[in-house]
Design a protein around this motif. Structure first.
Motif, PDB file in Angstrom:
ATOM      1  N   MET A   1       0.836  -1.199   0.000  1.00 30.09           N
ATOM      2  CA  MET A   1       0.000   0.000   0.000  1.00 30.09           C
ATOM      3  C   MET A   1       0.870   1.248   0.000  1.00 30.09           C
ATOM      4  O   MET A   1       1.985   1.248   0.515  1.00 30.09           O
ATOM      5  N   TYR A   2       0.284   2.276  -0.559  1.00 33.09           N
ATOM      6  CA  TYR A   2       0.929   3.579  -0.532  1.00 33.09           C
ATOM      7  C   TYR A   2       0.676   4.294   0.792  1.00 33.09           C
ATOM      8  O   TYR A   2       0.936   5.482   0.898  1.00 33.09           O
ATOM      9  N   ARG A   3       0.101   3.621   1.772  1.00 33.18           N
ATOM     10  CA  ARG A   3      -0.233   4.296   3.038  1.00 33.18           C
ATOM     11  C   ARG A   3      -0.285   3.279   4.170  1.00 33.18           C
ATOM     12  O   ARG A   3      -0.609   2.106   3.943  1.00 33.18           O
ATOM     13  N   SER A   4       0.049   3.743   5.354  1.00 27.76           N
ATOM     14  CA  SER A   4      -0.149   2.889   6.524  1.00 27.76           C
ATOM     15  C   SER A   4      -1.496   3.204   7.159  1.00 27.76           C
ATOM     16  O   SER A   4      -2.089   2.374   7.833  1.00 27.76           O
ATOM     17  N   HIS A   5      -1.995   4.401   6.938  1.00 28.09           N
ATOM     18  CA  HIS A   5      -3.275   4.841   7.482  1.00 28.09           C
ATOM     19  C   HIS A   5      -3.985   5.667   6.416  1.00 28.09           C
ATOM     20  O   HIS A   5      -3.350   6.225   5.523  1.00 28.09           O
ATOM     21  N   ASN A   6      -5.315   5.736   6.528  1.00 29.74           N
ATOM     22  CA  ASN A   6      -6.019   6.644   5.632  1.00 29.74           C
ATOM     23  C   ASN A   6      -6.114   8.028   6.282  1.00 29.74           C
ATOM     24  O   ASN A   6      -5.656   8.215   7.414  1.00 29.74           O
ATOM     25  N   CYS A   7      -6.706   8.985   5.589  1.00 31.36           N
ATOM     26  CA  CYS A   7      -6.691  10.374   6.074  1.00 31.36           C
ATOM     27  C   CYS A   7      -7.751  10.649   7.135  1.00 31.36           C
ATOM     28  O   CYS A   7      -7.898  11.792   7.574  1.00 31.36           O
ATOM     29  N   GLY A   8      -8.480   9.621   7.561  1.00 34.48           N
ATOM     30  CA  GLY A   8      -9.536   9.871   8.536  1.00 34.48           C
ATOM     31  C   GLY A   8      -9.360   9.152   9.855  1.00 34.48           C
ATOM     32  O   GLY A   8     -10.215   9.235  10.727  1.00 34.48           O
ATOM     33  N   GLU A   9      -8.248   8.447  10.039  1.00 35.93           N
ATOM     34  CA  GLU A   9      -8.234   7.550  11.193  1.00 35.93           C
ATOM     35  C   GLU A   9      -7.226   7.875  12.292  1.00 35.93           C
ATOM     36  O   GLU A   9      -7.269   7.259  13.357  1.00 35.93           O
ATOM     37  N   LEU A  10      -6.331   8.818  12.064  1.00 42.79           N
ATOM     38  CA  LEU A  10      -5.328   9.085  13.107  1.00 42.79           C
ATOM     39  C   LEU A  10      -5.937   9.891  14.260  1.00 42.79           C
ATOM     40  O   LEU A  10      -6.703  10.831  14.048  1.00 42.79           O
ATOM     41  N   ARG A  11      -5.576   9.498  15.483  1.00 40.46           N
ATOM     42  CA  ARG A  11      -6.121  10.118  16.686  1.00 40.46           C
ATOM     43  C   ARG A  11      -4.988  10.479  17.637  1.00 40.46           C
ATOM     44  O   ARG A  11      -3.830  10.107  17.414  1.00 40.46           O
ATOM     45  N   VAL A  19       3.956   7.264  10.412  1.00 36.31           N
ATOM     46  CA  VAL A  19       2.865   6.840   9.539  1.00 36.31           C
ATOM     47  C   VAL A  19       3.102   7.356   8.125  1.00 36.31           C
ATOM     48  O   VAL A  19       3.877   8.278   7.902  1.00 36.31           O
ATOM     49  N   THR A  20       2.414   6.713   7.179  1.00 41.76           N
ATOM     50  CA  THR A  20       2.409   7.194   5.798  1.00 41.76           C
ATOM     51  C   THR A  20       0.962   7.345   5.353  1.00 41.76           C
ATOM     52  O   THR A  20       0.165   6.428   5.546  1.00 41.76           O
ATOM     53  N   ILE A  21       0.623   8.503   4.822  1.00 39.91           N
ATOM     54  CA  ILE A  21      -0.729   8.667   4.264  1.00 39.91           C
ATOM     55  C   ILE A  21      -0.613   9.134   2.818  1.00 39.91           C
ATOM     56  O   ILE A  21       0.419   9.648   2.387  1.00 39.91           O
ATOM     57  N   SER A  22      -1.684   8.890   2.078  1.00 46.90           N
ATOM     58  CA  SER A  22      -1.754   9.331   0.685  1.00 46.90           C
ATOM     59  C   SER A  22      -3.098   9.991   0.460  1.00 46.90           C
ATOM     60  O   SER A  22      -4.083   9.621   1.100  1.00 46.90           O
ATOM     61  N   THR A  74       5.164  10.805   4.595  1.00 51.18           N
ATOM     62  CA  THR A  74       5.546  10.009   5.755  1.00 51.18           C
ATOM     63  C   THR A  74       6.016  10.961   6.848  1.00 51.18           C
ATOM     64  O   THR A  74       6.646  11.985   6.553  1.00 51.18           O
ATOM     65  N   GLY A  75       5.687  10.636   8.075  1.00 48.98           N
ATOM     66  CA  GLY A  75       6.119  11.503   9.164  1.00 48.98           C
ATOM     67  C   GLY A  75       5.645  10.972  10.501  1.00 48.98           C
ATOM     68  O   GLY A  75       5.106   9.873  10.592  1.00 48.98           O
ATOM     69  N   ILE A  76       5.843  11.793  11.521  1.00 53.15           N
ATOM     70  CA  ILE A  76       5.511  11.406  12.889  1.00 53.15           C
ATOM     71  C   ILE A  76       4.229  12.126  13.314  1.00 53.15           C
ATOM     72  O   ILE A  76       4.092  13.335  13.112  1.00 53.15           O
ATOM     73  N   VAL A  77       3.299  11.365  13.876  1.00 51.56           N
ATOM     74  CA  VAL A  77       2.051  11.949  14.374  1.00 51.56           C
ATOM     75  C   VAL A  77       2.352  12.726  15.647  1.00 51.56           C
ATOM     76  O   VAL A  77       3.058  12.246  16.535  1.00 51.56           O
ATOM     77  N   ARG A  78       1.838  13.953  15.714  1.00 50.48           N
ATOM     78  CA  ARG A  78       2.011  14.689  16.961  1.00 50.48           C
ATOM     79  C   ARG A  78       0.757  15.505  17.276  1.00 50.48           C
ATOM     80  O   ARG A  78      -0.082  15.758  16.400  1.00 50.48           O
TER      81      ARG A  78
END
Lengths: 588, 588
Positions: A1-11, A19-22, A74-78
Motif C-alpha cells: 500500500m501507498y499508506r499505513s493509514h487513511n486520512c480519517g483515522e489518526l487520533r 505513519v504514511t498517508i496518501s 511520511t512523518g511522525i504523528v504529533r
C-alpha cells in the motif's frame, strides 16, 4: 500500500507513531516558518506540517503543491497546538519527513468543497471531480449501504436474488423500449427491459417462491426533469401470497432500511384506499407530513345563486391554520395568480378568513352571509384565525389543482419538518384507465395485474362504466408524497390474462406474439403470486430529504439522455452498421 | 398466505397440528383404500394421505390430480407408518381434511426430476419448468448466496458498490459492442458495456478508493459453446495499492467465498509467473489438480540423427505414472490419433515406456539406445512403470498441444479428484501481444494495463523485440484450470497512456475520440490504482465442479444468441425503426 493509514483515522492516541498517508491536497497555508497542507481522501482530512527552519527543501516542495495534487507523506504523528474539534483527526497533525508527489493536477474547473461553484453542466462533464465532493460521495456511499441492507433483509426472509436477462424482447405496450440490433439474427432486435416483470412471474411458475433483484431498467422516454433513461429497481415477487402478506413483507423491508441506515423507526404504515386518497388529498401519493385534508362542500354551498359554485361538479376546500391575520390581500392575490398559472389551471381561488375577532372576510361575501360562512367551519375543524381556500369545477381537475395548492401551502407555511418521514400504503387502485384520446383502456398498473376477486365477474361481463369501476389488487407505497414502490397480485390464469389483454385492445394474435410465453407458462401449474418494485434511486433521495435522484446516481445522463463526461451517445463506424444490416436514414 | 408451512419444514414434533401447505403435485399413488400425493415446493416434498373409506369425495378428488397441478391442502400432521429417511419430512404425512386445486397443469414436456428426459432445446424453451428441477434450482440458490457473501466480504473490507451506466459509448477496441440507437440523438448510438473498466478507473480518480460491483457485461461475439452474450462480473478496483495488496485482498475474498459456501479452506494460493506457467504446463491457466509438469528435452535428445527432434524448436514431454503395463499399443495408437486431430494438430506422438521389468519400449528405439533413454528418466522423476509422452516442433504450438494432451490424460487416468480445488495466481503477463495477421500489437489484458515499473523505459524507447518482452503488472486467478479472474495495475499517467495507445495502433485523434475523457481525468490528480474482475458465472460453475456456465444462469441464450423461451430477438414495428431513424438493409 501507498499508506499505513487513511486520512480519517489518526487520533491523539497515535502520537509518536511513524505513519504514511496518501491523498489529495485540499489546501495549503504558509504561516511564516511553517507550512500546513490538508490531505484528503474518502475517509477524512489530515493536516501535514512542514518546518522551513528545520527542513527547507521539504518545506519548499510542500509550498509548491497545487490543489488536488496526489501526494504521499511520511512523518511522525504529533498533537496539534491549535485543535480542530470539527474534524475527527483535528487533534493531531503529521510532522512530515518525506513527501512524494504521486501525480500532479491541473487546477480543477470548480472547487472541491461541499458547496461547489460549478454549474450543472460543468459538474456533469467532470463528474469524477464532482464525486470527490463530500455530499456526492456520501450519497454514493449511502446508496451502497442501502443496497446491502436490502439484500441482507430479503435474504433473511428467504428471498433469492436471481439475475434476469437484459437482452429481451420488445413489447411496445407501455413506454418505449430501447432496442439492440442483433448481428447474428439479421433484421431482428433485442429490447432492454423496462422491468423484469414477465421474468419474475416466470420465476414464480418455476417455483422460486421468493425472488428479488436490485436491477437496472430502461425506458426510452422524452426525458423530463429528474427522469433517467436507465434507473434502478428493487424488484420482488412472492408465491402463495395474498395482498396482506406482500404489504407486511415490504413494510418490514422499509422499516428495516430506515432503522439500519437512518436509525429511524417508522412504526406501522397507515393504509388508505385509492378512492380515499383522491377524495382527501386529490392525489394517489398524498404527503402526510402535514394535515390540510380536503373537505367537500357541494351540500353546503349550492343554492345561494353563486353561479360558479352552482354549476360546479365539485366544490372542495382546505383549511390553513392561524394565517388569517398574517396573510395579506397581496398574499391572497399572489396565491390566486399561482393557481391560475397554466401549470395548475384553476379559474380562480375563493378564500375565507375566520378572523381572530370573530368576523369573516371572504371573496364571496356577496353571495353568502357571515352566518352561513361561519357554519362551514366545523366541516374543516376551522377556528378563529384560520383561512379556507376553496376551488371548484370539474371533479378530477379540481382535486388535482387543490392538491397542488395544498403542497404549495405546505411549503410556504413551513408545515414540513425536515427529518420527518410519513409512509403509507395506497390500495385498491382501479384496474383500468380510460384514455379519451385513443378511446381505449390502459392498464393503470400493468397488464398482468389481477382484479380483486370480487370484481372478476365484472371484468368478464362488464359494460364500460362497470369496467371503469373495477378495482385491482394493486398498491403503492408512498413516503412524504413520493411514490416509492408499487405492485399487485398478478393474474395466474391463462383465460383471465387473455381477457385482460382483450380489454386492453390486444388482438389474440398480438397477445400471443408478445406474451405467448407467459400465457403458455400459466398452463403448466402457475401458483398464485404477486409482488412489487421499489424505485431505488427515488428511495435513496427521499430517505435523504432530497427531491432530485440525479446526485444519487454516480454517472447520470442529462435531459437529452447524454452522458456529458464520456460524450455518449455518439456515431459509430460504418462497418459496425453494416454488420448489423442497418442504415441510418437522415431526418426527413 | 396460502400456507401455514412450506413443504420442507414439518417434522415429527409437529404431529397433531393442523397445517396448510401449498405446492406442486410431484406424484400420486393409489394403494387400495389409501391415496398418497407428494407435494413439492422449493423447500422440500411432503406426503399427503387420503382415505377412501373415510372421505370418499376428497380421495376421489385427490386421485384426479395430475402431475404439476398446484394445490393447497389442509390437514393434521401425523407420524408415518413407513418412514422415508432420505427426506427431511420423511417421518410425517398430512391426513388431509381439505383440498383446493389452485391451478391445473398440462402434462409437462419433460419430467420434473433430478435427471430430466428433456433435451437441451426443450429445456430452454420451457426454462420455467426446467428451473423447477432441484439441480437447477440449487444452482440458482447457490449463485444468490455467492453474490451475497461477495458483497458482505467486500463491504467488510471497506468497498463501496457503485452502479456504473449501461448506456455508454462504443469503443470498438477488443470484442464487438452491442449498440443501442438513440431516438433523442438521431444517427447516434449508445453501446452496452463490455466491462465497466473506464468507469471504475474514473471512480478511482473520483476518490472512491475501493469500488466493487456485481454487474452484467455484454459482448457481441460469435458464440462458442459456453459463451453468453450477457454475462456477470464481480468487478473491483482499489486506489493507492501495489500488486501485492490486490492479490491479498482478492485471495481473501476467494477464500471467504469457499469457506462460507462450501466449507472449504483453500489455504494460501501459490503464485507462478506467466513464463513459468507456459514452460511447465503450456498454458496460462494450468490445472494444478494433478502433476505431470512439462520437462524440456532439447539438450538430451538432439544430435542422435533423429531428424524430427533435431529440427524441432522444442522437444518437451510429460510423465504418466504407472501405466506402462496397462497402456496397450492400441491405447497408444488411439492417443496418437487424438493428438493428430486438427483441433490439437500435433504431427505425431513419441512415447517411452519404462517397463516394470526394467526394459524400455518406445517409438524412437531406432534412434536412441535403451541406455540413453533410461538416462532421461531423472528429468521427469520417472520410475519403472511410467510412460513418457513427448511432442516436438515449433515452441508455442508444441506447448499448446502438450497442454491439451496433459489435460486429456488427467481425465483418462482419473487423476482429478472431485471436490478438490487448486487455485493459483499467474503473474507477470506480457503487456503486448503481436498479431501476425494484422501486423500490430494488441493489449494482452487491455489498453489500460500498466507495464511493470522497470519496463516503462523499454516501452518508451523499445524496438519490436524489446516491446514483445515487456511484462505487465497483470495477473490472473486460476482455479482447476479455469481462469476465474484477472486484472492489473493501471496506467494513471496521461503520457504513458497515450504512449500505450500509440503502440496499439491508435492515432492520437482516435485515442482522444474514444478515451479522451479518461486521459483528461488523469490530468486532475489520478491516484495510482489497480483492480480485477472475476467471471461470476464461471466461478459458480467451477465451485460446483461443473464445466458449463449455462445452468448457473436463470435464463441463458443459446449458441445463436436466442432466448428460446421468449423467442428473442425478434423483428420490431416499422414505426419503432422510423423513430430511431433506421432502416433494415437486407443481406446482400
Amino acid at each position: 500500500m501507498y499508506r499505513s493509514h487513511n486520512c480519517g483515522e489518526l487520533r491523539i492516541t497515535d502520537c509518536g507513531k511513524e505513519v504514511t498517508i496518501s491523498g489529495w491536497v485540499q489546501k495549503g497555508r504558509d504561516l511564516g516558518g511553517l507550512t500546513f497542507v490538508d490531505v484528503r481522501d474518502r475517509y477524512g482530512i489530515t493536516q501535514l506540517v512542514f518546518n522551513m527552519d528545520e527542513q527547507a527543501d521539504l518545506c519548499t516542495k510542500a509550498r509548491k503543491l497545487g490543489r488536488e495534487y496526489v501526494i504521499q507523506a511520511t512523518g511522525i504523528v504529533r498533537e496539534r497546538s491549535s485543535k480542530n474539534a470539527a474534524r475527527s483527526t483535528g487533534d493531531i497533525e503529521i510532522d512530515v519527513t518525506n513527501l512524494n508527489i504521486l501525480n500532479e493536477s491541473k487546477t480543477p474547473p470548480f472547487t472541491i468543497e461541499d458547496e461547489s461553484d460549478g454549474g450543472d453542466d460543468l459538474r456533469m462533464k467532470y463528474r469524477y471531480l464532482d464525486i470527490r465532493r463530500l455530499p456526492i460521495q456520501n450519497n454514493i456511499i449511502f446508496r451502497s449501504k442501502l443496497a446491502l441492507e436490502t439484500r441482507k433483509f430479503l435474504d433473511s426472509e428467504g428471498f433469492i436474488e436471481v439475475e434476469t436477462p437484459f437482452l429481451i424482447k420488445s413489447t411496445p405496450e407501455g413506454a418505449r423500449d430501447f432496442v439492440v440490433p442483433s448481428r447474428l439474427n439479421p433484421g431482428q432486435f433485442y429490447a432492454l427491459p423496462q422491468s423484469p416483470q414477465t421474468f419474475k412471474q416466470l420465476l414464480m411458475v418455476a417455483g422460486v417462491d421468493k425472488y428479488f433483484q436490485i436491477v437496472k431498467c430502461f425506458r426510452d422516454e422524452d426525458l423530463r426533469a429528474d427522469r433517467q433513461p436507465e434507473f434502478t429497481q428493487i424488484d420482488c415477487e412472492m408465491s402463495y401470497v395474498h395482498l396482506e402478506d406482500i404489504l407486511n413483507t415490504f413494510e418490514g423491508l422499509t422499516r428495516h432500511l430506515f432503522t439500519h441506515t437512518l436509525g429511524i423507526d417508522l412504526g406501522d404504515f397507515p393504509r388508505m384506499t385509492y378512492d380515499e386518497a383522491i377524495r382527501l388529498y386529490g392525489s394517489d401519493k398524498p404527503d402526510l407530513r402535514f394535515g390540510m385534508e380536503f373537505a367537500e362542500m357541494n351540500d353546503l354551498v349550492k343554492g345561494y345563486d353563486f353561479g360558479v359554485f352552482d354549476s360546479a361538479e365539485l366544490i372542495v376546500g382546505i383549511c390553513a391554520k392561524n394565517i388569517a391575520e398574517s396573510y395579506s390581500n397581496k398574499d391572497m392575490k399572489e396565491l390566486t395568480e399561482w393557481v391560475q398559472r397554466p401549470q395548475i389551471g384553476a379559474k380562480g381561488l375563493v378564500y375565507i378568513k375566520y378572523q381572530e375577532d370573530g368576523s369573516i372576510k371572504s371573496s364571496i361575501g356577496k353571495f353568502y352571509s357571515d352566518e352561513v360562512i361561519r357554519s362551514w367551519a366545523s366541516r374543516f375543524g376551522a377556528e378563529r384565525g384560520d383561512v379556507l381556500f376553496i376551488l371548484s369545477g370539474e371533479k378530477d381537475a379540481t382535486r388535482k389543482q387543490l392538491s397542488e395548492l395544498r403542497l404549495e401551502l405546505g411549503k410556504r407555511l413551513h408545515l414540513i419538518q425536515p427529518g420527518v418521514f410519513k409512509p403509507l400504503w395506497v390500495t385498491d387502485f382501479p384496474l383500468l384507465e380510460w384514455d379519451e384520446d385513443t378511446q381505449r383502456f390502459y392498464a393503470m398498473h400493468h397488464p398482468f395485474t389481477s382484479p380483486r376477486k370480487e370484481d372478476i365477474p365484472n371484468m368478464l361481463n362488464g359494460d364500460h362504466e362497470t369496467l371503469k369501476n373495477i378495482k385491482a389488487d394493486a398498491y403503492d407505497m408512498v413516503i412524504n408524497g413520493s411514490e416509492i414502490g408499487g405492485g399487485s397480485i398478478r393474474i395466474h390464469d391463462r383465460e383471465l390474462q387473455a381477457k385482460n389483454f382483450k380489454l386492453l385492445g390486444f388482438t389474440p394474435e398480438e397477445a400471443e406474439a408478445q406474451f405467448g410465453f407467459l400465457m403458455g407458462a400459466f398452463e403448466y401449474g402457475a401458483p398464485p403470486h404477486g409482488g412489487l418494485a421499489f424505485g431505488f434511486d427515488r428511495l435513496c433521495a427521499v430517505m435523504n430529504g432530497q427531491s432530485s435522484i440525479r446526485d444519487f446516481i454516480a454517472f447520470p445522463k442529462n435531459n437529452q439522455g447524454r452522458d456529458m463526461m464520456i460524450d455518449a451517445p455518439s456515431s459509430i463506424h460504418d462497418d459496425q452498421l453494416k454488420e448489423l444490416y442497418l442504415e441510418v436514414k437522415p431526418e426527413s
